[in-house]
Write a protein that holds these residues in place. Sequence first.
Motif, PDB file in Angstrom:
ATOM      1  N   MET A 144      24.487 -30.537 -16.564  1.00 33.15           N
ATOM      2  CA  MET A 144      23.507 -30.939 -15.557  1.00 33.15           C
ATOM      3  C   MET A 144      24.190 -30.947 -14.184  1.00 33.15           C
ATOM      4  O   MET A 144      24.611 -31.990 -13.684  1.00 33.15           O
ATOM      5  N   PRO A 145      24.334 -29.775 -13.546  1.00 30.49           N
ATOM      6  CA  PRO A 145      25.027 -29.727 -12.253  1.00 30.49           C
ATOM      7  C   PRO A 145      24.193 -30.369 -11.144  1.00 30.49           C
ATOM      8  O   PRO A 145      22.963 -30.354 -11.175  1.00 30.49           O
ATOM      9  N   LEU A 146      24.907 -30.937 -10.174  1.00 30.20           N
ATOM     10  CA  LEU A 146      24.279 -31.578  -9.028  1.00 30.20           C
ATOM     11  C   LEU A 146      24.484 -30.731  -7.777  1.00 30.20           C
ATOM     12  O   LEU A 146      25.474 -30.016  -7.645  1.00 30.20           O
ATOM     13  N   MET A 147      23.549 -30.852  -6.839  1.00 32.46           N
ATOM     14  CA  MET A 147      23.689 -30.219  -5.529  1.00 32.46           C
ATOM     15  C   MET A 147      24.530 -31.137  -4.640  1.00 32.46           C
ATOM     16  O   MET A 147      24.844 -32.269  -5.019  1.00 32.46           O
ATOM     17  N   ALA A 148      24.875 -30.681  -3.472  1.00 34.87           N
ATOM     18  CA  ALA A 148      25.714 -31.455  -2.550  1.00 34.87           C
ATOM     19  C   ALA A 148      25.086 -32.798  -2.187  1.00 34.87           C
ATOM     20  O   ALA A 148      25.798 -33.772  -1.942  1.00 34.87           O
ATOM     21  N   ASN A 149      23.756 -32.874  -2.189  1.00 31.40           N
ATOM     22  CA  ASN A 149      23.086 -34.129  -1.835  1.00 31.40           C
ATOM     23  C   ASN A 149      22.945 -35.086  -3.028  1.00 31.40           C
ATOM     24  O   ASN A 149      22.348 -36.137  -2.911  1.00 31.40           O
ATOM     25  N   GLY A 150      23.468 -34.717  -4.197  1.00 32.69           N
ATOM     26  CA  GLY A 150      23.429 -35.573  -5.374  1.00 32.69           C
ATOM     27  C   GLY A 150      22.218 -35.385  -6.257  1.00 32.69           C
ATOM     28  O   GLY A 150      22.122 -35.995  -7.312  1.00 32.69           O
ATOM     29  N   GLU A 151      21.276 -34.534  -5.845  1.00 33.11           N
ATOM     30  CA  GLU A 151      20.104 -34.238  -6.666  1.00 33.11           C
ATOM     31  C   GLU A 151      20.472 -33.230  -7.750  1.00 33.11           C
ATOM     32  O   GLU A 151      21.391 -32.433  -7.590  1.00 33.11           O
TER      33      GLU A 151
END
Length: 92
Positions: A55-62
């Motif tokens: 479950m990878p996250l984007m830079a903003n944590g989403e």
Amino acid sequence: MSSNNKLGMNHDHVGGHFKWEIEPKCCSMLKDAVDEQFVFVSNFTDEKFNQFYIMPLMANGELFRSDGLPIHNCPWCGEKIRARKLYDSAKG
């Protein structure tokens, strides 16, 4: 939701909440990653083995994708993942 399940995953997809019928044997790092909730194990199977995903996250944590990214080969050693959860026979 338990504190070790901050992504809201199904309880039995998260390491430590299920037992293995066939443990991943490619290398110790994959099993450790499941135990540490870095790699998740779906209840869906492919060729009689459970499907694994991250479950990878984007830079903003989403979350990058709400349904995760499937992985078919161990990210550390490259071997095909062949492992299966142990299911309670009463559940079918």
